[in-house]
Each structure stands twice: as C-alpha cells, then as structure tokens.
Design an enzyme around this catalytic site. Structure first.
Site, PDB file in Angstrom:
ATOM      1  N   GLU A 141       4.761  -4.651 -12.068  1.00 21.89           N
ATOM      2  CA  GLU A 141       4.495  -4.204 -10.701  1.00 21.89           C
ATOM      3  C   GLU A 141       4.634  -5.345  -9.706  1.00 21.89           C
ATOM      4  O   GLU A 141       4.045  -6.419  -9.881  1.00 21.89           O
ATOM      5  CB  GLU A 141       3.091  -3.613 -10.594  1.00 21.89           C
ATOM      6  CG  GLU A 141       2.804  -3.077  -9.199  1.00 21.89           C
ATOM      7  CD  GLU A 141       1.359  -2.678  -8.985  1.00 21.89           C
ATOM      8  OE1 GLU A 141       0.967  -2.532  -7.812  1.00 21.89           O
ATOM      9  OE2 GLU A 141       0.619  -2.532  -9.980  1.00 21.89           O
ATOM     10  N   GLY A 142       5.398  -5.123  -8.653  1.00 24.76           N
ATOM     11  CA  GLY A 142       5.564  -6.122  -7.606  1.00 24.76           C
ATOM     12  C   GLY A 142       4.347  -6.211  -6.713  1.00 24.76           C
ATOM     13  O   GLY A 142       3.328  -5.538  -6.926  1.00 24.76           O
ATOM     14  N   ALA A 143       4.448  -7.057  -5.686  1.00 26.44           N
ATOM     15  CA  ALA A 143       3.362  -7.216  -4.714  1.00 26.44           C
ATOM     16  C   ALA A 143       3.952  -7.076  -3.320  1.00 26.44           C
ATOM     17  O   ALA A 143       4.891  -7.782  -2.966  1.00 26.44           O
ATOM     18  CB  ALA A 143       2.694  -8.582  -4.865  1.00 26.44           C
ATOM     19  N   GLY A 144       3.427  -6.146  -2.533  1.00 30.12           N
ATOM     20  CA  GLY A 144       3.963  -5.930  -1.198  1.00 30.12           C
ATOM     21  C   GLY A 144       5.394  -5.425  -1.249  1.00 30.12           C
ATOM     22  O   GLY A 144       5.771  -4.648  -2.119  1.00 30.12           O
TER      23      GLY A 144
ATOM     24  N   ASP B 225       0.801  -1.236   0.000  1.00 30.39           N
ATOM     25  CA  ASP B 225       0.000   0.000   0.000  1.00 30.39           C
ATOM     26  C   ASP B 225       0.831   1.282   0.000  1.00 30.39           C
ATOM     27  O   ASP B 225       0.406   2.300   0.557  1.00 30.39           O
ATOM     28  CB  ASP B 225      -0.963   0.024   1.197  1.00 30.39           C
ATOM     29  CG  ASP B 225      -2.053  -1.024   1.085  1.00 30.39           C
ATOM     30  OD1 ASP B 225      -2.431  -1.366  -0.051  1.00 30.39           O
ATOM     31  OD2 ASP B 225      -2.522  -1.502   2.135  1.00 30.39           O
ATOM     32  N   VAL B 226       2.000   1.257  -0.630  1.00 29.66           N
ATOM     33  CA  VAL B 226       2.785   2.492  -0.739  1.00 29.66           C
ATOM     34  C   VAL B 226       2.452   3.253  -2.016  1.00 29.66           C
ATOM     35  O   VAL B 226       2.922   4.381  -2.208  1.00 29.66           O
ATOM     36  CB  VAL B 226       4.304   2.232  -0.681  1.00 29.66           C
ATOM     37  CG1 VAL B 226       4.702   1.643   0.647  1.00 29.66           C
ATOM     38  CG2 VAL B 226       4.755   1.346  -1.826  1.00 29.66           C
TER      39      VAL B 226
ATOM     40  N   LYS C 135       0.976  -6.867 -13.862  1.00 29.52           N
ATOM     41  CA  LYS C 135       0.948  -7.261 -12.455  1.00 29.52           C
ATOM     42  C   LYS C 135       0.965  -8.784 -12.417  1.00 29.52           C
ATOM     43  O   LYS C 135      -0.082  -9.433 -12.543  1.00 29.52           O
ATOM     44  CB  LYS C 135      -0.324  -6.719 -11.791  1.00 29.52           C
ATOM     45  CG  LYS C 135      -0.482  -7.090 -10.319  1.00 29.52           C
ATOM     46  CD  LYS C 135       0.272  -6.157  -9.423  1.00 29.52           C
ATOM     47  CE  LYS C 135      -0.024  -6.436  -7.958  1.00 29.52           C
ATOM     48  NZ  LYS C 135       0.583  -5.466  -7.057  1.00 29.52           N
TER      49      LYS C 135
END
Length: 230
Positions: free
Chosen positions: A116-119, A13-14, A38
């Site tokens: 896009e990464g995750a976390g 959530d950044v 993603k």
C-alpha cells in the site's frame, strides 16, 4: 503462480487501506496466503492507554487470520504528514533499499503481497523531494491498482494519475472507485473514466460502518480474479 501488486491512490484518504484490507480478505477466503504491507505509515493514534497506527491496525482487525506484525510495515512515524516530513521530524531517513528488500522477502513467503502506498503518487520520501513513491514503485517492478474517489474532481485526478503511471511505464491492473453513493454525478464520473480507459474497474459503495467491509458483496468478480493472474 505468485502475484504481488501495489494499491496506490489519486490522493490521500481515498481508501487505499480499505481496499488493501478487502483484497487481503478476498485472497484469504480463497485459501491462499496473502499479506498487506504498508512500507511507510504516519500518524500515531491514541485510545485510552493504547498507542497504535491506523493502517496496520486496520489490517489486523479485518484479517481472517493472525498477521505477523513485522511483515506489515517498515517505517512508522508519529506525525500525520507526508512521509518525508514525518521522518525529518524524528531525525530519520527512509531507505528505499530496506523497503525493496522487505518486499522481496515477503514475496518468497506469501502467494500475494499487497503493498500500500502513502498519499498520492508523487508524495516525496526524502527531504530533497526528488525521490517519491513513483520511483519506489518502478524499482519494485510490480503493477498497481489505482484507487480513486467518485465525487467531483475525480475525473481530473484519475486521468493525471493514470498519465503519470504510463509515463513511468508502470503496469496498471485496474481502477477501484471507492465510496460510491450512487448519485447521478458519481455515475457520470465513473462512466466517463471507464469510457476513456481500457482498464477493468471495480466500484465499492460508501460504507457507513467500516465493519461492513467484512460482509460487502461486490458484483464484479472479474476484477478480483484478474488479480490472481497478473
């Protein structure tokens, strides 16, 4: 020249999805083909009778052109959780080869592939916890843009993430500070990080309404131009 890279974050959530969407729109307005990707998204959303995943839906909402659905994602899991746990709940296994092959295919089709990464960086992708996003990024041989907060705690999180990327010898294009409200604390946080790195930075203000992303004007275009010449 084709230019492809990852958008990764210091934590969940950044604003990785927001930054990914912004860069997508930036490249599209330049008249080049760009696709957000993603690999793994979690947390299905329900509005009335519509079921969707927030990240890829966000891409489509802010794109200047119609995006090809199957190009946007490889794995989607219903539980809003770490990829390894969300996959486990559905009896699924995340195969990094599938993701890497997808990236390779997209790179032959688009000028810019924005993964896009995750976390955060060490989010595990398997139940054993020994395969995480850092390993996937390393295998992809693509550089990264690091997204971080401006609030209290960002200095530590940012430096730890930068250190991890350097240990893994992953090239870092720059840092994006997301959600800036212009407080003196935030100004000092940003300045402290800038003074202790040799990386270009970009500051995105806090958006009260996400639709403002379509009209946001950022003063530092050098950062964005750098992405066109990786």
């Amino acid at each position: 020249m084709t230019n492809h890279f990852w958008i990764v974050g210091t934590d969940t959530d950044v604003g990785k999805t927001l930054v990914t969407a912004y860069f997508m729109r930036y490249f599209q307005t330049k008249g080049v083909k760009a696709i957000p990707y993603k690999p793994i998204q979690t947390g299905i959303m329900v509005e009335n009778t519509k079921h969707f995943y927030g990240d890829t839906e966000f891409y489509k909402s802010f794109s200047e052109e119609v995006l090809v659905e199957e190009h946007l994602n490889s794995y989607s899991f219903k539980k809003p959780a770490s990829p390894h746990y969300a996959a486990m709940l559905e009896g699924a296994v995340i195969d990094e080869a599938v993701i890497l092959q997808h990236i390779t295919k997209l790179m032959t089709m688009y000028d810019h592939v924005i993964c896009e990464g995750a976390g955060g960086l060490y989010v595990p992708l398997n139940e054993q916890g020994n395969y995480h996003f850092l390993k996937l990024i390393k295998q992809s041989q693509l550089p990264v843009v690091l997204v971080t907060r401006t609030k209290l705690g960002t200095i530590n999180h940012t430096f730890l993430s930068l250190e991890a990327l350097k240990i893994w010898e992953i090239p870092i294009v720059g840092i994006v500070f997301n959600g800036d409200e212009g407080t003196e604390l935030e100004k000092n946080n940003i300045r402290t990080i800038q003074q202790n790195t040799d990386l270009p930075t970009l500051v995105i203000p806090k958006l009260d309404v996400l639709s403002d992303l379509k009209n946001i004007q950022l003063p530092n275009t050098d950062f964005l131009e750098r992405l066109s010449s990786i």
